[in-house]
Design an enzyme around this catalytic site. Structure first.
Site, mmCIF file in Angstrom:
data_model
loop_
_atom_site.group_PDB
_atom_site.id
_atom_site.type_symbol
_atom_site.label_atom_id
_atom_site.label_comp_id
_atom_site.label_asym_id
_atom_site.label_seq_id
_atom_site.Cartn_x
_atom_site.Cartn_y
_atom_site.Cartn_z
ATOM 1 N N ILE A 575 0.822 -1.211 0.000
ATOM 2 C CA ILE A 575 0.000 0.000 0.000
ATOM 3 C C ILE A 575 0.853 1.257 0.000
ATOM 4 O O ILE A 575 0.317 2.364 0.058
ATOM 5 C CB ILE A 575 -0.951 0.020 1.219
ATOM 6 C CG1 ILE A 575 -0.166 -0.084 2.524
ATOM 7 C CG2 ILE A 575 -1.989 -1.064 1.117
ATOM 8 C CD1 ILE A 575 -1.038 0.052 3.768
ATOM 9 N N GLY A 576 2.175 1.115 -0.081
ATOM 10 C CA GLY A 576 3.008 2.306 -0.139
ATOM 11 C C GLY A 576 4.477 1.973 -0.056
ATOM 12 O O GLY A 576 4.880 0.940 0.501
ATOM 13 N N GLY A 578 8.383 4.042 0.561
ATOM 14 C CA GLY A 578 9.044 5.274 0.958
ATOM 15 C C GLY A 578 10.528 5.059 1.078
ATOM 16 O O GLY A 578 11.053 3.978 0.780
ATOM 17 N N VAL A 583 5.450 -0.720 2.708
ATOM 18 C CA VAL A 583 4.356 -0.925 3.658
ATOM 19 C C VAL A 583 3.323 -1.864 3.048
ATOM 20 O O VAL A 583 2.931 -1.709 1.891
ATOM 21 C CB VAL A 583 3.685 0.416 4.031
ATOM 22 C CG1 VAL A 583 2.609 0.188 5.086
ATOM 23 C CG2 VAL A 583 4.724 1.401 4.540
ATOM 24 N N LYS A 597 5.500 -2.374 7.963
ATOM 25 C CA LYS A 597 6.586 -1.743 7.223
ATOM 26 C C LYS A 597 7.807 -2.658 7.260
ATOM 27 O O LYS A 597 8.296 -3.021 8.324
ATOM 28 C CB LYS A 597 6.931 -0.374 7.808
ATOM 29 C CG LYS A 597 8.159 0.257 7.149
ATOM 30 C CD LYS A 597 8.355 1.692 7.579
ATOM 31 C CE LYS A 597 7.362 2.591 6.900
ATOM 32 N NZ LYS A 597 7.690 4.020 7.114
ATOM 33 N N ASP A 699 10.598 14.116 10.822
ATOM 34 C CA ASP A 699 10.097 13.999 9.445
ATOM 35 C C ASP A 699 8.589 14.245 9.409
ATOM 36 O O ASP A 699 7.824 13.435 8.898
ATOM 37 C CB ASP A 699 10.429 12.617 8.877
ATOM 38 C CG ASP A 699 10.268 12.577 7.356
ATOM 39 O OD1 ASP A 699 10.130 13.653 6.742
ATOM 40 O OD2 ASP A 699 10.274 11.465 6.785
#
Length: 869
Positions: A575-576, A578, A583, A597, A699
Site C-alpha cells: 500500500i506504499g 518510501g 508498507v 513496514k 520527518d
C-alpha cells in the site's frame, strides 16, 4: 470549591480558558438556580456528572470543545426548560439517551464530533420546538425515522460522517419551510432524494456527497435561489443536468462529480457570478464547453474532466484570472491549446490529458508561474518541448508530456525545475541526449524517458543513480550501466603489436596474483567460517529476544500470521513505498487489520549490528507511546535481513493523498482542517513534553500524517525519529522530507525540538493554503513587506478551492495561520514550543478578528506572533 457556596447563582460562564480536571458533582448539585452554564472551550476531562439533572431551571448548557468522556447521562432528560444543549467536540460515547428526546422545549441540539453510537430514535418527532439538530462525525447507525418529517420548525439538519443507512423519509422538508441547511454526506444512504425537501425554497447549504443515492435531482432545487453550497459528488445520480439548475446568484460552490449525469452544460452557469468552485468531472456530460463560463470572474476551480465533452477549449476561459485549478482531462476536446491559457497567472494545476488536442505546446505557459502540476499527456501534440517550461520554478508534483508526437531534444532548461518530483516524457519522438542538467533535480523521484529516439549515454549520477532500465526502454540509441542496456564502448586499440604487448603485460601478473589469491582464500574461508558462526549465534539470540519480548507479550499475533496474511509479502498487499521501506496491509485471522513496514538492513545506515541494542531500546520506547493522534506501534520483529515494524492500519491514508487526491481536497472543509492541525499539534506536544525522554520526530510532513474515517489525524512514520536526551546537542545526519526541514538543520545538522516545530508550521500552512507554502516562506524571508496597498492578504492565501470561512471558524482559521507563521520563523529561538502551540489552538486566546477576515494582512499576523510569543 468556594464556588459551591454560590447557591443562588443563575449564570456561570467560564468558557475560553484552560481549566482542567473533572466537572465536580458536588459543585453542580449546589447550583440549582442556574439558568445558563457555559464551560465550553476548556480542558475538562472525565464524565458529565449525573447531578447535572438537578439543574431543573437550566436553559443553556454549553460543554463543547473539552475532553469529556463516558456516556451522556440520562438525567439530562430532567432539564425540561433546556433550550440549547451543546456537547460537541468531546469524546462522549454510547447511545444518545432516550430521555433527550423528551425535551420538548429544546431548540438547538449539538452532539457532533464525539464517538456516539446507536440510532436516532423515532421519538425525535416529539421535539416540536427543534430548530437545529447536528450529530455529524459520530458512529450512529440505522435509518432516519419518518418522524423527522414532522419537525415543522426545523432550520438545520446535519448527520454527515456517520454509519447511517436506508432512505431519506419521502416527506422530509415538506413541512419545514425554513429549512436552510441539510447535510447527509458520508453515510450509506440510498434511494432517491425527497421530492419536496426544499419546499420553502430557503435552502442554502445542501450536501449529500459520499452516499449511494440514485435517481434525478429534486425539481424544487431549480427555484432555491439562495443556494450557496451544494455537493452531490460520489453518488449514482442520473438524469439530464441541462435544466436541473436555474440561476443561483448566491451560489459559490457546487460539486456534481462522480455520478452518471448526462446532457450538456448550460450557458446559464455563466450567470452564477459568485461561483468559486464548479466541479462536474467523472460524469457523462456531452456537447461543448460553453464560452459563458468565462464570465465567472470569481471562479477558482473548474473541473470538467472524464466526460464526453467535445469541441475546442473556449478562449474565454483565459478571462478567469482567479482560476487555480483547471481540469479538462479525458474528454474529446480538439484544436490547439489556446495561448491565452498563459493569462491564468494563479493556476497551480492544469490537466488537459487524454484528449485529441493538436499543435504545439504554447510558450505562454511560462506565465503560469505558480503551476504545481502540468499534465498534457495522451494528446496529439507536435513540435518541440518549449524551453520556457524551465521557468515554471514552482512546478512540484508532475510534468507529464507523455504519449504525444513531440520531437526535437529535451531542453536543458528543464533541469531548472528543482522542486519537480515526477517527470514523464515517454512515448514521443524525442531525440538527442538526456540532458546532464536533469541529474541535479534533487526532488525528482520518478522519471520516464521510454519509447523515444534518444541516443548517447544514460546519466548515472545524481537522481539517475540506481535508475531502473524501464525508465529508458524503447530507445535503441541509448547505452550505459543500466539493466537491459549495453555498456558504452571506449575507443579500441587497433594495432596488433600493441594488443600483444598488452596481453603479455596482463597475463603474467595475473598468474602470480591467482597463486597468491588461492593461498589467501584458504585463510579467509577459515576465518569467515568462525565469524559467521559467531554472527549466527548473535542473530539467533537477537531474533529470539525480539519476538518473545514484543509480540508474545502482546499476545495478539505472530510473524507467521502476518506472513500468511500477505502471502509472503506479495506486491498485491503493498500500500506504499518510501525512503525507509515498503508498507503492506495485513488482515489477520482475528479480523484485526495492521500495516507492516518492511525495512532492509541496507535501507538505513542507522540500523547495524553494532548499534542494534540502541535501536531495540528505541523501538521498545515507541511501543509505549500512547496518544489518540499518534499511530500505534504494536511491535517489531527481525527475520533474515529484514526488520518488520507493525502499526495500526488507518483507512483514509495520508493527508497528502487527501489534500491533493482526486477530490482536490474539497472534502477537507475548514473545520476539518482546523481539527487536523489541532490533533497534530497535540501529538507533537506529547512527544516533546510528555514522554519520559523527549522524542523528536524529524520527518513531519503531509505524507506522514494519516487520517482516520472521521479525519482524525494520526502522526506516523518514526523511521527517522530519534530519542533526544535532555540537554543533548544530538548532532546527526540530515533527515526529513524536502520542503519541510528547518533551514538550520540543513546547515548545522543539529537536531532540536525546534526542527519539529518548523515542520509542523509548514504543514499547518499547507493545510490552510491547499498547497506547499514554500513561495510564501521564501518571500517572507527575503523581502520586507511593503505598504498596505501592496500587502499580502490572508484571504488570497487561503485555499481558494473552498469558500472563505465564516462565523466562528473564521477565528480558528486565522489562528492556525498565525501560529503556522510563528512556527516557521527562520530564527529557531523565536519559534514557540509545541506545548504552547497546542494550548493556543485549543483555547484561541487571541482576538484575531477585530477587523473583517478580508482585510487581515500577513504583516499583521507576523506582528501579532512576535508580540505574543
Amino acid at each position: 470549591m468556594s464556588l459551591s457556596q454560590l447557591t443562588k447563582l443563575t449564570d456561570l460562564g467560564l468558557s475560553e480558558n484552560q481549566i482542567s480536571g473533572e466537572v465536580q458533582s458536588s459543585l453542580v448539585s449546589n447550583w440549582t438556580k442556574l439558568i445558563s452554564l457555559q464551560l465550553q472551550n476548556n480542558d475538562f476531562i472525565g464524565n458529565i456528572p449525573p447531578e447535572i439533572g438537578l439543574l431543573t431551571e437550566l436553559q443553556i448548557l454549553f460543554l463543547y470543545n473539552n475532553n469529556l468522556s463516558g456516556s451522556i447521562p440520562s438525567e439530562i432528560g430532567n432539564l425540561k426548560s433546556l433550550i440549547i444543549l451543546d456537547l460537541s467536540g468531546n469524546q462522549l460515547s454510547g447511545p444518545i439517551p432516550p430521555t433527550i428526546w423528551t425535551l420538548s422545549n429544546l431548540e438547538n441540539l449539538q452532539l457532533f464530533y464525539n464517538n456516539l453510537n446507536g440510532t436516532i430514535s423515532p421519538e425525535i418527532g416529539n421535539m416540536t420546538s427543534l430548530l437545529s439538530f447536528d450529530v455529524n462525525t459520530n458512529s450512529l447507525h440505522g435509518e432516519l425515522p419518518d418522524t423527522i418529517s414532522s419537525l415543522t420548525n426545523l432550520e438545520a439538519f446535519s448527520v454527515f460522517t456517520n454509519n447511517l443507512s436506508g432512505t431519506i423519509p419521502r416527506d422530509f422538508g415538506k413541512n419545514s419551510p425554513q429549512l436552510y441547511y441539510v447535510s447527509f454526506s458520508n453515510n450509506s444512504f440510498h434511494g432517491e432524494l425527497p421530492p419536496e425537501l426544499c419546499s420553502g425554497y430557503a435552502l442554502q447549504n445542501f450536501t449529500v456527497n459520499g452516499n449511494n443515492f440514485t435517481g434525478s435531482l429534486p425539481a424544487c432545487l431549480r427555484n432555491c435561489t439562495d443556494l450557496r453550497r451544494v455537493r452531490f459528488d460520489g453518488n449514482r445520480f442520473t438524469g439530464n443536468i441541462t435544466n436541473a439548475f436555474g440561476v443561483h446568484p448566491e451560489l459559490d460552490f457546487i460539486s456534481l462529480s462522480d455520478n452518471q449525469f448526462t446532457g450538456e452544460i448550460s450557458p446559464e452557469w455563466g450567470e452564477c457570478q459568485n461561483l468559486t468552485n464548479l466541479q462536474m468531472d467523472r460524469n457523462r456530460l456531452s456537447g461543448r464547453i460553453p464560452a459563458e463560463l468565462g464570465k465567472l470572474s470569481q471562479l477558482r476551480v473548474l473541473n470538467l474532466g472524464a466526460n464526453d465533452l467535445s469541441g475546442d477549449i473556449p478562449l474565454e476561459l483565459g478571462n478567469l484570472s482567479l482560476l487555480f485549478n483547471l481540469d479538462l482531462r479525458q474528454n474529446h476536446l480538439t484544436g490547439n491549446i489556446p495561448g491565452i491559457v498563459g493569462n491564468l497567472a494563479r493556476l497551480d494545476s492544469l490537466d488537459l490529458s487524454g484528449n485529441q488536442l493538436i499543435g504545439e505546446i504554447p510558450v505562454e505557459l511560462e506565465n503560469c508561474e505558480k503551476l504545481l502540476s502540468l499534465n498534457l499527456s495522451h494528446n496529439n501534440l507536435t513540435g518541440e518541448i518549449p524551453s520556457e517550461l524551465g521557468s515554471l520554478s514552482s512546478l512540484q508534483y508532475l510534468l507529464d508530456l507523455s504519449s504525444n508526437s513531440l520531437s526535437g531534444s529535451i531542453p536543458q532548461d528543464l533541469g531548472r525545475l528543482r522542486s519537480l518530483e515526477n517527470l514523464n516524457v515517454s512515448h514521443n519522438d524525442l531525440s538527442g541526449r538526456i540532458p546532464t542538467s536533469l541529474s541535479s533535480m534533487i526532488s525528482l523521484n520518478s522519471f520516464d524517458f521510454s519509447y523515444n529516439e534518444l541516443t548517447g549515454q544514460i546519466p548515472s549520477d545524481g537522481v539517475f543513480q540506481n535508475a531502473s532500465g524501464n525508465a529508458f526502454a524503447g530507445n535503441s540509441g541509448l547505452c550505459g550501466d543500466v539493466d537491459g542496456f549495453t555498456p558504452c564502448s571506449s575507443s579500441s586499440i587497433d594495432k596488433k603489436s600493441n594488443n600483444r604487448r598488452v596481453l603479455i603485460a596482463i597475463i603474467v601478473p595475473i598468474c602470480g596474483i591467482l597463486i597468491l589469491a588461492a593461498i589467501a582464500a584458504g585463510v579467509f574461508v577459515c576465518r569467515r567460517r568462525n565469524r559467521m558462526l559467531d554472527e549466527e549465534i548473535k542473530v539467533s539470540k537477537r531474533t529470539e529476544f525480539s519476538e518473545s519480548t514484543i509480540w508474545e507479550r502482546e499476545g495478539k499475533f505472530t510473524f507467521g500470521d502476518i506472513e500468511r496474511a500477505t502471502e509472503g509479502f506479495h506486491d498485491n498487499y503493498c500500500i506504499g513505498k518510501g525512503g525507509f521501506g515498503t508498507v503492506y496491509k495485513a488482515e489477520l485471522p482475528s479480523g484485526q487489520v495492521v500495516a507492516v513496514k518492511k525495512l532492509n538492513f541496507a535501507d538505513s545506515a542507522d540500523i547495524q549490528v553494532v548499534n542494534f541494542k540502541s535501536f531495540e531500546n528505541e523501538i521498545r520506547m515507541l511501543t509505549e507511546v500512547r496518544h489518540r493522534n499518534i499511530i500505534k506501534l504494536h511491535g517489531y520483529c527481525f527475520r533474515g535481513s529484514g526488520i518488520y515494524l507493525v502499526y495500526e492500519y488507518v483507512k483514509r491514508g495520508s493527508l497528502g493523498s487527501v489534500l491533493y487526491g482526486t477530490q482536490k481536497g474539497v472534502e477537507l472543509e475548514w473545520d476539518t482542517r482546523v481539527k487536523v492541525v489541532q490533533g497534530l499539534a497535540h501529538a507533537v506536544a506529547y512527544l516533546h513534553h510528555d514522554c519520559s525522554a523527549p522524542i523528536i520526530h524529524r520527518d513531519i510532513s503531509l505524507n506522514n500524517i494519516l487520517l482516520e474515517k472521521d479525519y482524525e489525524p494520526r502522526l506516523s512514520d518514526f523511521g527517522t525519529a530519534r530519542l533526544l536526551s535532555p540537554n543533548s546537542s544530538n548532532w546527526t545526519a540530515v533527515a526529513g522530507s524536502y520542503g519541510y526541514m528547518a533551514p538550520e538543520l540543513a546547515l548545522t545538522m543539529r537536531v532540536t525540538s525546534k526542527c519539529d516545530v518548523y515542520s509542523f508550521g509548514v504543514v499547518a500552512l499547507e493545510i490552510m493554503m491547499g498547497k506547499h507554502p514554500g513561495e510564501l516562506l521564501n518571500s517572507l524571508s527575503s523581502v520586507k513587506l511593503l505598504s498596505d496597498n501592496k500587502e499580502l492578504m490572508l484571504k488570497d492565501l487561503l485555499d481558494q478551492r473552498l469558500p472563505l470561512p465564516s462565523n466562528q471558524i473564521e477565528e480558528e482559521v486565522v489562528s492556525v495561520f498565525e501560529i503556522g507563521l510563528a512556527c516557521t520563523s527562520s530564527v529557531p529561538e523565536s519559534r514557540p514550543t509545541m506545548r504552547s502551540v497546542a494550548q493556543e489552538l485549543s483555547t484561541r486566546t487571541q482576538d484575531y478578528l477585530d477587523e473583517p477576515l478580508g482585510r487581515i494582512t500577513i504583516s499583521k499576523l507576523l506582528a501579532l506572533g512576535n508580540r505574543t510569543r
